[in-house]
Design an enzyme around this catalytic site. Structure first.
Site, PDB file in Angstrom:
ATOM      1  N   TYR A  69      -8.839  -9.089  -5.390  1.00  0.00           N
ATOM      2  CA  TYR A  69      -7.815  -8.314  -4.679  1.00  0.00           C
ATOM      3  C   TYR A  69      -6.746  -9.220  -4.068  1.00  0.00           C
ATOM      4  CZ  TYR A  69      -9.945  -3.847  -5.640  1.00  0.00           C
ATOM      5  OH  TYR A  69     -10.398  -2.719  -6.307  1.00  0.00           O
ATOM      6  N   ARG A  72      -4.369  -9.905  -6.841  1.00  0.00           N
ATOM      7  CA  ARG A  72      -3.487  -8.757  -7.101  1.00  0.00           C
ATOM      8  C   ARG A  72      -2.465  -8.580  -5.977  1.00  0.00           C
ATOM      9  NH1 ARG A  72      -7.050  -3.934  -8.134  1.00  0.00           N
ATOM     10  NH2 ARG A  72      -5.051  -2.888  -8.292  1.00  0.00           N
ATOM     11  N   ASN A 104      -1.002   4.728  -6.464  1.00  0.00           N
ATOM     12  CA  ASN A 104      -0.856   3.273  -6.535  1.00  0.00           C
ATOM     13  C   ASN A 104      -1.203   2.606  -5.210  1.00  0.00           C
ATOM     14  OD1 ASN A 104      -0.022   3.774  -9.078  1.00  0.00           O
ATOM     15  ND2 ASN A 104       2.160   3.435  -8.699  1.00  0.00           N
ATOM     16  N   ASP A 106       0.068  -0.498  -4.649  1.00  0.00           N
ATOM     17  CA  ASP A 106       1.149  -1.444  -4.349  1.00  0.00           C
ATOM     18  C   ASP A 106       2.076  -0.827  -3.303  1.00  0.00           C
ATOM     19  OD1 ASP A 106       3.258   0.132  -5.612  1.00  0.00           O
ATOM     20  OD2 ASP A 106       2.516  -0.549  -7.561  1.00  0.00           O
ATOM     21  N   HIS A 121      -5.065   6.525  -2.871  1.00  0.00           N
ATOM     22  CA  HIS A 121      -6.055   5.484  -3.155  1.00  0.00           C
ATOM     23  C   HIS A 121      -5.896   4.244  -2.284  1.00  0.00           C
ATOM     24  CE1 HIS A 121      -6.819   7.329  -7.433  1.00  0.00           C
ATOM     25  NE2 HIS A 121      -7.440   7.988  -6.466  1.00  0.00           N
ATOM     26  N   CYS A 132     -16.834  -1.877  11.465  1.00  0.00           N
ATOM     27  CA  CYS A 132     -16.248  -1.063  12.546  1.00  0.00           C
ATOM     28  C   CYS A 132     -14.930  -0.414  12.152  1.00  0.00           C
ATOM     29  CB  CYS A 132     -16.054  -1.907  13.810  1.00  0.00           C
ATOM     30  SG  CYS A 132     -14.652  -3.032  13.732  1.00  0.00           S
ATOM     31  N   CYS A 160     -15.652  -7.521  15.544  1.00  0.00           N
ATOM     32  CA  CYS A 160     -17.115  -7.463  15.504  1.00  0.00           C
ATOM     33  C   CYS A 160     -17.733  -8.485  14.552  1.00  0.00           C
ATOM     34  CB  CYS A 160     -17.572  -6.056  15.107  1.00  0.00           C
ATOM     35  SG  CYS A 160     -17.409  -5.737  13.334  1.00  0.00           S
ATOM     36  N   GLY A 197       3.820   8.334 -15.074  1.00  0.00           N
ATOM     37  CA  GLY A 197       3.064   7.103 -15.288  1.00  0.00           C
ATOM     38  C   GLY A 197       1.613   7.156 -14.866  1.00  0.00           C
ATOM     39  N   SER A 199      -2.421   8.341 -16.249  1.00  0.00           N
ATOM     40  CA  SER A 199      -3.271   8.861 -17.321  1.00  0.00           C
ATOM     41  C   SER A 199      -3.963  10.151 -16.884  1.00  0.00           C
ATOM     42  CB  SER A 199      -4.322   7.818 -17.711  1.00  0.00           C
ATOM     43  OG  SER A 199      -5.127   7.515 -16.596  1.00  0.00           O
TER      44      SER A 199
END
Ligand code: BJW
Ligand code: ZN
Length: 260
Positions: A69, A72, A104, A106, A121, A132, A160, A197, A199
């Site tokens: 991640y 990305r 997306n 981004d 998402h 936490c 934490c 854009g 699917s």
């Protein structure tokens, strides 16, 4: 895309009071951000979602998942919004009741100027503590990450000391309740849904165009390839978003000088 189909879609757009633009990874493809399922270039062609995009994967190999991640995040930080993102922002400028519902993770819609944005998402830029849920702030993304990111241990929560995780929605996780509710509300009350854009195979997000259609809104789809929404869509505009959307906006509001 024939001129007649574009003209029909432009009329629907111009006459709509409330527009929902439902976007997926394809709108960012022309910014150089990989989609998930496109043949050859999609992330899931090269990486296994079960090893990277589930809570179980993060638990089993946090440094592998965090590294992926971070890689990305670095790629997206260097990317720039394309003509498709700018055209979506122009739709909102012309039709102020527009809501952009994106899958997306981004930040290219925001950077193009979209204001009414629903994120189904999550985001690459909103990590939080596993234990936490406190939001974590991140340093600027690494400049020279290897392909796939390698192994980077996740940071610890300042509140934490728990592990910090990416702020995205993984498979098997619930979508943010407020965002999903806002998306369903917008889709139920819009008078045009433009899907761009995606699917449309990941649920419950893929329900959003279907909700709009059930409530009687016309659906216009922008995608270079077929999707499961082809039969549902009233108009299919075949082509890349970065070309189709500016042309659509220019046809809808010819006196405005095209996408702003
Ligand atoms: C262009 C273009 C250009 C290319 N211009 N276009 C019902 C049935 C079956 C399964 C399920 C179901 N309900 C739930 C599930 C399970 C699962 C699911 O849907 N699985 C299916 C894949 C089978 N869903 C979930 O797990 C969801 N959670 C959930 O349901 O919770 C309730 C629950 C809890 C407990 C148990 C069970 C249920 C969560 C889904 C989270 C998805 N997360 C990801 C990763 C996010 C983090 C990350 O980025 O790493 O989200 S997966 C990935 O897919 C990402 C995307 O947002 C999402 C959608 O993909 P998208 O955007 O459509 O991209 P692509 O690549 O698929 O398509 C790109 C399109 O662009 C293509 O059509 C191209 O042609 C096009 N294109 N260039 C325009 N220039
Ligand atoms: Zn914490």
């Amino acid at each position: 895309m024939t001129d007649q189909l574009r003209a029909d879609a432009a009329r629907l757009l111009r006459e709509a009071r409330a527009v929902v633009v439902f976007t997926g990874a394809g709108i960012s493809a022309e910014s150089g951000v990989a989609t998930f399922r496109d043949a050859l270039t999609g992330l899931w062609e090269r990486y296994d979602p079960q090893q990277l995009a589930t809570a179980e994967a993060f638990h089993a190999a946090p440094d592998l998942v965090w590294g992926w991640y971070e890689w990305r995040r670095a790629l997206v930080s260097r990317a720039r919004p394309n003509a498709g993102h700018h055209a979506v922002a122009a739709i909102e400028a012309h039709a102020p009741s527009t809501v952009v519902v994106t899958q997306n993770v981004d930040d290219l819609h925001e950077r193009a100027g979209t204001r009414a944005l629903v994120r189904l998402h999550g985001s690459l830029f909103a990590p939080r503590c596993v234990r936490c849920a406190a939001p974590a702030s991140l340093p600027p993304p690494p400049g020279d990450t290897p392909e796939g990111g390698g192994r980077i241990p996740p940071p610890s929560c300042v509140e934490c000391d728990g592990p910090v995780r990416p702020g995205v929605v993984w498979f098997g996780e619930s979508l943010p309740e407020d965002q999903l509710a806002a998306a369903v509300r917008a889709a139920s009350t819009c008078d045009l849904l433009l899907t761009v854009g995606t699917s449309a195979v990941v649920y419950p997000a893929a329900e959003i165009p279907r909700v709009a259609a059930r409530h009687g809104a016309p659906v216009v789809q922008v995608n270079p390839y077929e999707t499961p929404l082809d039969a549902l869509a009233d108009i299919n505009l075949r082509g890349p978003a970065g070309q189709v959307l500016p042309a659509l906006v220019a046809a809808a509001w010819p006196d405005a000088g095209g996408a702003r």
